[in-house]
Design a protein around this motif. Structure first.
Motif, PDB file in Angstrom:
ATOM      1  N   LEU A 213     -32.443 -89.875  16.711  1.00 18.02           N
ATOM      2  CA  LEU A 213     -31.043 -89.532  16.888  1.00 18.02           C
ATOM      3  C   LEU A 213     -30.388 -90.509  17.835  1.00 18.02           C
ATOM      4  O   LEU A 213     -31.030 -91.150  18.636  1.00 18.02           O
ATOM      5  CB  LEU A 213     -30.885 -88.095  17.412  1.00 18.02           C
ATOM      6  N   ARG A 214     -29.080 -90.619  17.700  1.00 23.37           N
ATOM      7  CA  ARG A 214     -28.297 -91.441  18.608  1.00 23.37           C
ATOM      8  C   ARG A 214     -27.242 -90.565  19.233  1.00 23.37           C
ATOM      9  O   ARG A 214     -26.727 -89.640  18.622  1.00 23.37           O
ATOM     10  CB  ARG A 214     -27.627 -92.594  17.854  1.00 23.37           C
TER      11      ARG A 214
ATOM     12  N   ARG B 217     -32.270 -87.721  11.861  1.00 21.72           N
ATOM     13  CA  ARG B 217     -33.272 -88.068  10.865  1.00 21.72           C
ATOM     14  C   ARG B 217     -34.320 -86.946  10.834  1.00 21.72           C
ATOM     15  O   ARG B 217     -34.905 -86.621  11.862  1.00 21.72           O
ATOM     16  CB  ARG B 217     -33.916 -89.404  11.250  1.00 21.72           C
ATOM     17  N   VAL B 218     -34.535 -86.358   9.656  1.00 20.45           N
ATOM     18  CA  VAL B 218     -35.433 -85.210   9.554  1.00 20.45           C
ATOM     19  C   VAL B 218     -36.357 -85.363   8.345  1.00 20.45           C
ATOM     20  O   VAL B 218     -36.075 -86.135   7.417  1.00 20.45           O
ATOM     21  CB  VAL B 218     -34.649 -83.880   9.439  1.00 20.45           C
TER      22      VAL B 218
ATOM     23  N   ILE C 108     -20.939 -75.755  12.894  1.00 21.45           N
ATOM     24  CA  ILE C 108     -22.257 -76.361  13.038  1.00 21.45           C
ATOM     25  C   ILE C 108     -22.104 -77.809  13.482  1.00 21.45           C
ATOM     26  O   ILE C 108     -21.200 -78.520  13.024  1.00 21.45           O
ATOM     27  CB  ILE C 108     -23.033 -76.316  11.708  1.00 21.45           C
ATOM     28  N   THR C 109     -22.984 -78.259  14.361  1.00 18.55           N
ATOM     29  CA  THR C 109     -23.028 -79.666  14.744  1.00 18.55           C
ATOM     30  C   THR C 109     -24.459 -80.173  14.549  1.00 18.55           C
ATOM     31  O   THR C 109     -25.406 -79.383  14.472  1.00 18.55           O
ATOM     32  CB  THR C 109     -22.628 -79.873  16.213  1.00 18.55           C
ATOM     33  N   LEU C 110     -24.607 -81.478  14.489  1.00 20.73           N
ATOM     34  CA  LEU C 110     -25.955 -82.046  14.374  1.00 20.73           C
ATOM     35  C   LEU C 110     -26.780 -81.725  15.610  1.00 20.73           C
ATOM     36  O   LEU C 110     -28.002 -81.554  15.525  1.00 20.73           O
ATOM     37  CB  LEU C 110     -25.868 -83.559  14.154  1.00 20.73           C
ATOM     38  N   LYS C 111     -26.127 -81.641  16.760  1.00 17.20           N
ATOM     39  CA  LYS C 111     -26.847 -81.297  17.986  1.00 17.20           C
ATOM     40  C   LYS C 111     -27.415 -79.879  17.904  1.00 17.20           C
ATOM     41  O   LYS C 111     -28.516 -79.601  18.394  1.00 17.20           O
ATOM     42  CB  LYS C 111     -25.941 -81.422  19.199  1.00 17.20           C
TER      43      LYS C 111
ATOM     44  N   ILE D  78     -28.481 -78.415  15.213  1.00 15.35           N
ATOM     45  CA  ILE D  78     -29.684 -78.490  14.380  1.00 15.35           C
ATOM     46  C   ILE D  78     -30.847 -78.996  15.215  1.00 15.35           C
ATOM     47  O   ILE D  78     -31.959 -78.462  15.156  1.00 15.35           O
ATOM     48  CB  ILE D  78     -29.437 -79.421  13.169  1.00 15.35           C
ATOM     49  N   LYS D  79     -30.594 -80.041  15.992  1.00 11.59           N
ATOM     50  CA  LYS D  79     -31.641 -80.613  16.846  1.00 11.59           C
ATOM     51  C   LYS D  79     -32.174 -79.576  17.835  1.00 11.59           C
ATOM     52  O   LYS D  79     -33.383 -79.452  18.038  1.00 11.59           O
ATOM     53  CB  LYS D  79     -31.088 -81.811  17.607  1.00 11.59           C
ATOM     54  N   ASP D  80     -31.262 -78.825  18.433  1.00 12.14           N
ATOM     55  CA  ASP D  80     -31.681 -77.851  19.438  1.00 12.14           C
ATOM     56  C   ASP D  80     -32.436 -76.682  18.822  1.00 12.14           C
ATOM     57  O   ASP D  80     -33.409 -76.175  19.393  1.00 12.14           O
ATOM     58  CB  ASP D  80     -30.464 -77.334  20.207  1.00 12.14           C
TER      59      ASP D  80
END
Length: 370
Positions: free
Chosen positions: A9-10, A20-21, A53-56, A58-60
């Motif tokens: 992630l960036r 990236r998953v 929803i945010t990408l963060k 999903i990461k968390d």
């Protein structure tokens, strides 16, 4: 089902613009040879766009970044046709493109409710496969956020974009008197008297060399791609990033911004563009503004003031040039009206083009049927 895996992630601050998953479709179920029974297909992995929803997030929520769909049911005496495996849904924000690990585009999610299969489940065992199932698709995918907004603010750091957005809309971006204040995209909504809504994205500030990925470079420029129109925001007094960098006049700043967009992706210059000349409350601002108007009328006559490598191939033809003061609010209503008119003109043009294409297609069909 979520299992161990890895993700790349960036970020700017806590803002994540790509993720990236690992995804894997479920394996199919076993067939039943003696009775000709078929196993169920494995589940698919979907990405589904959803508000809030945010990408963060999903990461968390899924730190291991591994998404696996359910396995198809085996054929049995009680159920000759095995049950289909459970689908796996990854909820993600609208405005993302999805690519595989080789960079090939799988698809895009542009609005709430869009769905995209990113890994198909395997087939259940059947007579054709000697009752043996197949595995599901597996691989790495990348979710890349590209903002979707009607208008994108384009400007060098400290041009006053954040203050301007807060004046025009209900957005409350972080504002301070130093460069690179905007560390993440902010979306504001312009609401008109007839309740028409226009979204405006304040994007992290460009610097010279952004097309080479300097500063926030490509993080900024990729977001510009997903806006309908561009609103250049410049300081009427010019721009200087620091005491160690050259001072740029407002005319230079406009052309440098244009060249950065051109060098990144020339198609960006085909977007309709407006120009907001900010900080008109400052002394001598009126004189500087009139000088700028003269320069923009015949830009080629002033290109000698700019380093040759930063002269745009084609100068931007602004649909509207609006003097404003984000500090005092002067000119803000006029700017909002110009944005509305420019978007309406674009919609009318696109509708006319669509109708012309439909008419040409109809004529072609009628001609071929004769």
């Amino acid at each position: 089902m979520v299992r161990c895996g890895s993700a790349l992630l960036r970020q700017y601050g806590n803002f994540i613009d790509n993720l990236r998953v690992h995804v894997r479709g479920g394996s199919g179920g076993m067939g039943l040879r003696k009775l000709g029974g078929e196993g169920g297909n494995g589940g698919n992995v979907f990405i589904v766009s959803q508000d809030g929803i945010t990408l963060k997030m999903i990461k968390d929520k899924y730190p291991n970044k591994r998404f696996v769909a359910g396995v198809g049911g085996n054929s049995s005496i009680r159920s000759l046709k095995g049950a289909k495996g459970k689908d796996c849904e990854i909820y993600a924000p609208a405005g993302i493109s999805i690519t595989n690990d080789n960079g090939k585009i799988i698809g895009e999610l542009n609005k709430k409710g869009d769905r995209l299969i990113v890994a198909h489940g395997g087939h259940g065992g059947s007579f054709k496969t000697y009752f043996l199932p197949s595995k599901g698709q597996a691989g790495i995918i990348r979710m890349d956020l590209k903002l979707v907004a009607d208008v994108g603010l384009v400007g060098f750091p400290n041009a006053g974009k954040s203050t301007l957005l807060s004046q025009m809309s209900h957005a409350k971006p972080k504002i301070a008197d130093y460069p690179f204040t905007t560390l993440r995209p902010e979306i504001g909504t312009l609401i008109y008297s007839d309740y028409k809504r226009v979204s405006v994205a304040d994007l992290p500030g460009l610097i010279e060399g952004a097309h080479l990925n300097k500063g926030m470079g490509h993080k900024f420029l990729k977001h510009v791609e997903r806006t309908k129109q561009l609103l250049y925001v410049v300081d009427v007094t010019g721009f200087q990033l620091s005491s160690k960098t050259p001072f740029r006049t407002v005319f230079e700043a406009i052309n440098f911004l244009t060249k950065e967009l051109e060098l990144y992706k020339v198609e960006l210059l085909s977007k309709p563009a407006l120009l907001a000349v900010n900080k008109m409350d400052l002394e001598d601002a009126g004189e500087k503004f009139n000088e700028l108007l003269q320069q923009l009328q015949q830009p080629q006559d002033f290109y000698h003031l700019i380093p040759e490598e930063m002269v745009p191939t084609t100068p931007v033809q602004f649909k509207h040039i609006i003097p404003v003061s984000a500090l005092t609010g002067c000119g803000i209503e006029n700017l909002k009206n110009c944005i509305r008119k420019s978007l309406n003109d674009q919609d009318d043009l696109e509708n006319d083009h669509y109708r012309l294409e439909k008419l040409q297609s109809l004529r072609k069909t009628l001609f071929e049927s004769i």
